[in-house]
Design an enzyme around this catalytic site. Sequence first.
Site, PDB file in Angstrom:
ATOM      1  N   TYR A   1       3.425   1.466  -6.935  1.00 33.63           N
ATOM      2  CA  TYR A   1       1.987   1.227  -7.053  1.00 33.63           C
ATOM      3  C   TYR A   1       1.761   0.304  -8.239  1.00 33.63           C
ATOM      4  O   TYR A   1       2.344   0.491  -9.312  1.00 33.63           O
ATOM      5  CB  TYR A   1       1.237   2.550  -7.278  1.00 33.63           C
ATOM      6  CG  TYR A   1      -0.241   2.335  -7.498  1.00 33.63           C
ATOM      7  CD1 TYR A   1      -1.131   2.358  -6.432  1.00 33.63           C
ATOM      8  CD2 TYR A   1      -0.753   2.064  -8.770  1.00 33.63           C
ATOM      9  CE1 TYR A   1      -2.481   2.128  -6.626  1.00 33.63           C
ATOM     10  CE2 TYR A   1      -2.099   1.827  -8.975  1.00 33.63           C
ATOM     11  CZ  TYR A   1      -2.953   1.866  -7.895  1.00 33.63           C
ATOM     12  OH  TYR A   1      -4.293   1.620  -8.089  1.00 33.63           O
TER      13      TYR A   1
ATOM     14  N   GLU B   1      -5.269  -4.641  -6.570  1.00 33.47           N
ATOM     15  CA  GLU B   1      -4.380  -3.499  -6.348  1.00 33.47           C
ATOM     16  C   GLU B   1      -3.340  -3.848  -5.296  1.00 33.47           C
ATOM     17  O   GLU B   1      -3.679  -4.387  -4.241  1.00 33.47           O
ATOM     18  CB  GLU B   1      -5.203  -2.296  -5.886  1.00 33.47           C
ATOM     19  CG  GLU B   1      -4.374  -1.038  -5.700  1.00 33.47           C
ATOM     20  CD  GLU B   1      -5.198   0.102  -5.102  1.00 33.47           C
ATOM     21  OE1 GLU B   1      -5.430   1.093  -5.802  1.00 33.47           O
ATOM     22  OE2 GLU B   1      -5.622  -0.019  -3.942  1.00 33.47           O
TER      23      GLU B   1
END
Length: 389
Positions: A108, A196
Site C-alpha cells: 500500500y 493512492e
Amino acid sequence: MNIHEYQAKEILRSYGIPVPRGRVALKADQVQRTAREMGGRCVVKAQIYAGGRGKAGGVRLVANPDEALLAAKDLFGKTLVTPQTGPDGLIVRRILVEEAVEIAREFYLSITLDRQTSRYCVIASAEGGMEIEALAEKSPEKIHILTIDPYIGLRPYQARKLALALGMTGRLCEECVALITNLYRCCLEKDCTLVEINPLVITKADWLLAMDAKVNFDDNALFRHPEYPDMTDLSQIDPLEITAGEFDLSYIKLKGNIGCMVNGAGLAMATLDMLSEYGGAPANFLDVGGGATRDRVAEAFKIILGDPDVRGVFVNIFGGIMRCDVIAEGVIAAASEVGCTLPIVVRMDGTLVEEGKRLLDESDLNVKFTHDLAEGVESIVGMVGKSSD
Ligand code: GDP
Ligand code: MN
C-alpha cells in the site's frame, strides 16, 4: 474532485510511474477487442468513483477475449455497491481493460493531506491490497507514516527509509525510491488531496507496478488546472449536485426529509444542529452564499424540491448583504414554477424583512413566516414529523 482509475494512471504514467498496459472502453465489443490486443488474458475493471470494487465483483480476471466480453456485458450499466459508494451504489459506464499481471507481493502506498499537521504525509505498508482498512484497525504498527516538511520537501533518504521498511532491497529499493519521489512531485504539481496506489505490486517477473490508482484533486486549486473539469464523469455524480455546482451553490445530500436553504456555511451547520436537537432530520446542506440573486435562490429552492425525500422546507436566512425581499421572491418563483404543495417555514431577519414577509404572506404558498429560529425549527419539525416517527 474525483477522477477515474484510468485517468489517474495516465497521470502517474506521465510522472514515470510504471502502470500496466491498458485502455478504457465505453462498449462491450471494445472490451473484447482490447482484450485481444492485450493477448487474451486480462483484467476487466469497472470504473466508478469509489474503491472496494474487487470485493463487489467489479474487477474480473479473464482468460480470453470471449470471457472479457461476457464480463463487460455483465458490468456495463450495473450498479456496484461497495463500502465506499453508500447504499445507492454507482453505475458502471466505463471499463478499463488491462493486461493481466502475475503478482508476487502487494503493498500500500499513498500521499495525502494530514489535517492535524497541515502537511502532506506518505503512508506505506507491506501488507497492501483489499484488507488495508482492516490492517489499519488491527495492526496500525504495520503502517508507516512519513510527514513531509513543505520547506525541505521529500528527501531521497526518507523515501529510501520507507522502501526499506517495506522490505525492498537492491534495484527494487532504488526503483521504489524513484517512485515515491515521483508520486510526491505529482501530488504537488497536480494539486492533489490524495494519490493512492493500492496495491503497488512486485510482479513475479520482479517489476514494480501500480496496479490500482486513485487521485483526488483539491477543488480550491481548480483555477490552476482549466483541463480538470473536462475530466469529470457526470454519470458518477448526483444530478442535484451537478446543478448546484453550475450555480455555485454548496449542496450536500443528507438522509433526512427536511430540505434546508440557508445563507452561510456556519448558519447552515447551526440550522442542521437545531433541527436535530428538535428531533427533525435534515435532507440536505445547502448554502446559497452571501450575495445570492433571486435566480440563484430560485435554483437552490428547485434543487431542494428535486429531492424526492423532501417532505417540507426550512429556509433560514439572515439578510445582511442579502435582502429578505430577494429571498422571498426567489422562493415564491421556484415554488410556483414547480407547483410545490409541501409545507414551507421561512425564518428570516435583517435587511427589508418586513417587505419579504409581506411578499410571502401575499403569495398562495403553504408558507409560514417566523422571526425566531427555535420557533421556526419547532414548527417545521411539527409539520414534517420527527425522524424517529
Ligand atoms: P479495488 O478493489 O477497487 O481497490 O480495485 P483494485 O484495482 O485494487 O483490484 C482489486 C484486486 O484485484 C487487487 O488488490 C489485486 O489483488 C487484484 N488484481 C487487479 N489486477 C490484477 C491483475 O492484473 N492480476 C492479478 N492476479 N490480480 C489483479
Ligand atoms: Mn485497490
